[in-house]
Each structure stands twice: as C-alpha cells, then as structure tokens.
Design an enzyme around this catalytic site. Structure first.
Site, mmCIF file in Angstrom:
data_model
loop_
_atom_site.group_PDB
_atom_site.id
_atom_site.type_symbol
_atom_site.label_atom_id
_atom_site.label_comp_id
_atom_site.label_asym_id
_atom_site.label_seq_id
_atom_site.Cartn_x
_atom_site.Cartn_y
_atom_site.Cartn_z
ATOM 1 N N ASP A 61 0.885 -1.163 0.000
ATOM 2 C CA ASP A 61 0.000 0.000 0.000
ATOM 3 C C ASP A 61 0.923 1.213 0.000
ATOM 4 O O ASP A 61 1.577 1.498 1.004
ATOM 5 C CB ASP A 61 -0.884 -0.015 1.249
ATOM 6 C CG ASP A 61 -1.826 1.180 1.319
ATOM 7 O OD1 ASP A 61 -1.631 2.162 0.560
ATOM 8 O OD2 ASP A 61 -2.750 1.152 2.154
ATOM 9 N N SER A 140 -0.730 13.162 -14.502
ATOM 10 C CA SER A 140 -1.997 13.297 -15.223
ATOM 11 C C SER A 140 -2.081 14.704 -15.797
ATOM 12 O O SER A 140 -1.511 15.651 -15.236
ATOM 13 C CB SER A 140 -3.173 13.069 -14.267
ATOM 14 O OG SER A 140 -4.397 13.451 -14.866
ATOM 15 N N TYR A 153 -8.304 15.679 -6.634
ATOM 16 C CA TYR A 153 -7.358 14.902 -7.437
ATOM 17 C C TYR A 153 -6.263 15.759 -8.076
ATOM 18 O O TYR A 153 -5.076 15.433 -7.979
ATOM 19 C CB TYR A 153 -8.142 14.159 -8.514
ATOM 20 C CG TYR A 153 -7.312 13.289 -9.431
ATOM 21 C CD1 TYR A 153 -6.769 12.089 -8.989
ATOM 22 C CD2 TYR A 153 -7.098 13.666 -10.761
ATOM 23 C CE1 TYR A 153 -6.027 11.278 -9.846
ATOM 24 C CE2 TYR A 153 -6.358 12.870 -11.618
ATOM 25 C CZ TYR A 153 -5.817 11.677 -11.156
ATOM 26 O OH TYR A 153 -5.084 10.881 -12.005
ATOM 27 N N LYS A 157 -1.809 15.426 -8.174
ATOM 28 C CA LYS A 157 -1.009 15.151 -9.360
ATOM 29 C C LYS A 157 -0.070 16.303 -9.684
ATOM 30 O O LYS A 157 1.023 16.104 -10.216
ATOM 31 C CB LYS A 157 -1.936 14.842 -10.547
ATOM 32 C CG LYS A 157 -2.582 13.471 -10.450
ATOM 33 C CD LYS A 157 -1.512 12.383 -10.390
ATOM 34 C CE LYS A 157 -2.064 10.988 -10.387
ATOM 35 N NZ LYS A 157 -0.992 9.963 -10.391
#
Length: 265
Positions: A61, A140, A153, A157
């Site tokens: 993880d 991204s 999000y 990134k």
C-alpha cells in the site's frame, strides 16, 4: 529492449500498471510488481512469467511508508539491483467542492498519489544511482490543468509532478533520469473506483470517455518514452495543444475543459 533491467512497478495489479508489466516482459527482464490486492497481482506476475520475464508480486500500500520501504528492499534483495522505478499507483476522486461531505478522502488522495511516489522514490534512489537508472512518474493532465470536480485529485497530481521536476535537477549529475508522464482520459476503472462526495466509491466517472485512450496504447507510449529516457510525455495532440493554449489563451482552455466534463456534474 529491457533485457538485463530490473523494473519495479507500483499499482501493477490492473489498468496501466498491469499492462505496462506485460509489455515490459520478455527474456532477461526482471519485474517487481506492487499493489494492495495480492491475488490480482499474482495473476499479473504469472502472465509476465509466461511472456518470458522473471516476476515477483509484493503486496504494498503506497500510502504506508513502511510498505514502500519493504517493496524496494525486497526488490533489491531478490534481484541485487534496481534500474527503473515506475511510480504508477494512484487513486481518483470526483465531486464538486461544495458537494463534498467527507474531506478525509482528500488527504487519502494526497497520501497515495503524492506521498506514495515520494516514499518509494526515497528508498529507490540509492539503488538507482548505482545503475544510473531511471524514475518514471505517472502523473496526469489534471496535474497541469485544473478540472471541475477534481479539486481533490488535481492538486495531488500537480504536487507529484513538481516533486519529480525538482528531483530531476537534484539528480542531474548522478546519471539518474526522471520521466514524467501526463495521460489524459484512459479506458481504465480508476475513475469508477475513485471517491465520491461522501467518501465512498463513486461507481462512475465524471469525465466524457467516448474517445478514451486504450490502456494498451497508453502503456505503449509510456514504455517508448521510458526507453528514450524522455523528460516528459504529454499524451494526445489535444493535451499538447491545450497546454500551449493555456499560456496564450487561458479562457479557450477553460472552455475545452468544461466540454470534457459530463454535464450532470
């Protein structure tokens, strides 16, 4: 192409990570694959072995630093070296900021998408220096352009990408190269598994995916950029044009982004 190389990939149990593992595979390639779901990971490792590679599955993880340390140490112990680290593991989330009722998943995204890359890289760098190796970071386009519904999000990134830009300069004289990849919309289940406003899996994507890139093409482009040791890879012509337009005509890009988001979000 990668014979004699030890390649460690996070988030390798499905999607882009799994497909990269398969495409990297061949005689003389040694793979270390990491993900939380060991059963799925073992299945991918078996596919890679069938393609001629050596492959080991290690449960990890990336949001847990000790797991990241164990992944890298186990890789180095098994193969005695490390040439390429692919920081691919990530989690998504889609919700309008004012609709969010549980902000704890914002912290989870930052821990996985940014700190997970940092942790793995921290323990990998000493090994990579010995081999004049390479770090590949799967960021991204959402890390370069803010997207509605991605307030959780996009910042993760962006943080990931800027960390690796800074690290690239720090490692410049070591022989270790850093490649940062900026995919657009890819046909994976990442968005479906991502968080919704209430902190539970959304079960749907907030992006229009009619023209989503296939996971096979995405992996192919990333591997080509890795082989060429490129500084960065911005996927799709639209992505490249959009980033240029952002500098000169930002409002045009705003309209492009809004068209890419489903109207019901």
């Amino acid at each position: 192409m990668f014979a004699g190389k030890v390649i460690a990939i996070t988030g390798a149990s499905e999607g882009i990570g799994a497909e990269m593992a398969r495409q990297f595979s061949g005689k003389g390639v040694w793979l270390a694959l990491a993900a939380r779901n060991l059963e799925k990971l073992e299945a991918v490792a078996a596919e890679c072995r069938a393609l001629g590679a050596e492959a080991v599955a290690i449960r990890c993880d990336v949001g847990v630093e000790s797991d990241c340390r164990n992944f890298i140490e186990e890789t180095a112990r098994k193969y005695s070296s490390l040439d390429i680290l692919v920081n691919n593991a990530g989690v998504s989330g889609h919700a309008r900021f004012e609709e969010v009722t549980d902000f704890s998943w914002y912290e989870t995204l930052m821990r996985v998408n940014y700190l997970g890359s940092l942790y793995c890289t921290r323990y990998a760098v000493p090994h990579l220096k010995k081999r004049r190796g390479q770090i590949v970071a799967i960021s991204s386009l959402a890390g370069k352009v803010g997207i509605p519904g991605r307030t959780g999000y996009s910042p993760t990134k962006a943080a990931q990408a800027l960390f690796f830009e800074a690290l690239r300069l720090e490692l410049q004289e070591s022989g270790v190269d850093v490649t940062i990849v900026y995919p657009g919309v890819v046909a994976t289940d990442l968005h479906l598994h991502g968080y919704g406003a209430n902190g539970q899996p959304a079960g749907k994507s907030g992006l229009k995916e009619d023209n989503a890139m296939s996971v096979q093409e995405c992996a192919r482009q990333i591997i080509a950029a890795t082989r060429a040791r490129k500084r960065e890879l911005v996927m799709t012509l639209q992505g490249k044009v959009g980033l240029w337009l952002k500098l000169a005509f930002p409002k045009v890009v705003d309209r492009m982004v809004l068209r890419a988001v489903k109207k019901d979000h």
